[in-house]
Write a protein that holds these residues in place. Sequence first.
Motif, mmCIF file in Angstrom:
data_model
loop_
_atom_site.group_PDB
_atom_site.id
_atom_site.type_symbol
_atom_site.label_atom_id
_atom_site.label_comp_id
_atom_site.label_asym_id
_atom_site.label_seq_id
_atom_site.Cartn_x
_atom_site.Cartn_y
_atom_site.Cartn_z
ATOM 1 N N ASP A 291 37.169 5.582 11.184
ATOM 2 C CA ASP A 291 36.316 6.191 12.212
ATOM 3 C C ASP A 291 36.934 7.400 12.901
ATOM 4 O OD1 ASP A 291 34.466 4.277 11.645
ATOM 5 O OD2 ASP A 291 34.984 2.978 13.327
ATOM 6 N N GLU A 292 38.259 7.380 13.134
ATOM 7 C CA GLU A 292 38.843 8.433 13.955
ATOM 8 C C GLU A 292 39.053 9.719 13.163
ATOM 9 O OE1 GLU A 292 42.656 7.359 15.470
ATOM 10 O OE2 GLU A 292 43.577 7.143 13.514
ATOM 11 N N VAL A 293 39.045 10.838 13.908
ATOM 12 C CA VAL A 293 39.313 12.146 13.305
ATOM 13 C C VAL A 293 40.823 12.310 13.230
ATOM 14 C CG1 VAL A 293 39.010 14.631 13.553
ATOM 15 C CG2 VAL A 293 37.188 13.069 14.268
ATOM 16 N N PRO A 294 41.397 12.553 12.047
ATOM 17 C CA PRO A 294 42.859 12.622 11.912
ATOM 18 C C PRO A 294 43.526 13.591 12.870
ATOM 19 C CG PRO A 294 41.816 12.568 9.754
ATOM 20 C CD PRO A 294 40.705 12.700 10.757
ATOM 21 N N GLU B 241 52.467 7.062 13.562
ATOM 22 C CA GLU B 241 52.589 6.029 12.533
ATOM 23 C C GLU B 241 51.336 5.959 11.670
ATOM 24 O OE1 GLU B 241 55.547 2.722 14.421
ATOM 25 O OE2 GLU B 241 53.547 2.851 15.273
ATOM 26 N N ARG B 242 50.182 6.155 12.283
ATOM 27 C CA ARG B 242 48.947 6.143 11.493
ATOM 28 C C ARG B 242 48.870 7.370 10.584
ATOM 29 N NH1 ARG B 242 46.931 4.666 16.449
ATOM 30 N NH2 ARG B 242 45.578 6.486 16.728
ATOM 31 N N PRO C 113 57.004 3.099 5.592
ATOM 32 C CA PRO C 113 56.018 4.157 5.712
ATOM 33 C C PRO C 113 55.413 4.282 7.081
ATOM 34 C CG PRO C 113 55.101 2.270 4.520
ATOM 35 C CD PRO C 113 56.565 2.030 4.673
ATOM 36 N N THR C 114 55.633 3.306 8.014
ATOM 37 C CA THR C 114 55.034 3.391 9.337
ATOM 38 C C THR C 114 56.014 3.851 10.393
ATOM 39 O OG1 THR C 114 55.562 1.091 9.827
ATOM 40 C CG2 THR C 114 53.454 1.522 8.755
ATOM 41 N N MET C 115 57.203 4.336 10.014
ATOM 42 C CA MET C 115 58.224 4.711 10.992
ATOM 43 C C MET C 115 57.848 6.004 11.702
ATOM 44 S SD MET C 115 62.319 5.250 10.447
ATOM 45 C CE MET C 115 62.085 6.624 9.336
ATOM 46 N N THR C 116 58.054 6.056 13.027
ATOM 47 C CA THR C 116 57.837 7.254 13.819
ATOM 48 C C THR C 116 59.166 7.958 14.011
ATOM 49 O OG1 THR C 116 56.049 6.176 15.000
ATOM 50 C CG2 THR C 116 56.982 8.133 16.017
#
Length: 245
Positions: free
Chosen positions: A54-57, A71-72, A108-111
């Motif tokens: 749903d969200e705009v990147p 992270e997303r 892959p989710t590391m900030t």
Amino acid sequence: MPTITSMTAWRSRAACAGQDTELWFPDYPIGAPAMKICGRCSVRAECLYECLADEVPSRRYGIRGGLTTGERQALPELPERPADAIAVLRELLHTTTEDQTPAERTGPTMTTDTELVAQAKTADLPVGQLLKWGDEHPDKDVQDQAARARIALHGLRQRHAADQELTAITTEAAQLEKRLAELRAREAELAPAKPKRKAPARDYDTPTVRAWADEQGVECPRVGQIPKRVLDAWRASLPQAGGVQ
């Protein structure tokens, strides 16, 4: 094909159900209480999938599925089929615990530290400076966002001022009404009792006057008060003024 109801049924099992949604849009990106709530949620993958769909990147904000904006953005490309995408997300989230902060996470989710510093600086930036930055930004879309933000802030300030004044008026009115009720009650206690007024004595008998009017052909209503013209005529016909036959 899954129905809308089946795709959103996970919400009733979400750990955040009934919580204050402001927790998921914090001013501080690290160690947010929302991440701990998401960390023990059984439907994180479903929540995260819906968010990504749903969200705009370019305008991602807040925490969804226990993941921050950065992270997303770092997530890999997901399968097109929802069930497969959710399964991949569930596997990616498996290594993230509720006690980890974004800086402690791996994979892959590391900030990155640079992103966390940038987020912290943005969170601490005063609104005025942020709007000025938006006004001067070369990107027209950022300028438009700043303009809309100014309009929204102006409207919020006006509404806040109006609500504050209305609250003050309501409070003062209630106090005045209470004080007025107290004064009236005290006035009633102090005021002497008013004597009852006696009805003035009549110098005529109603049936007698009506009977006289019938004999004389004077128009007189059969019920109710006798008109003054009839009484005056009747009194004038008496041998002595004011007498009653």
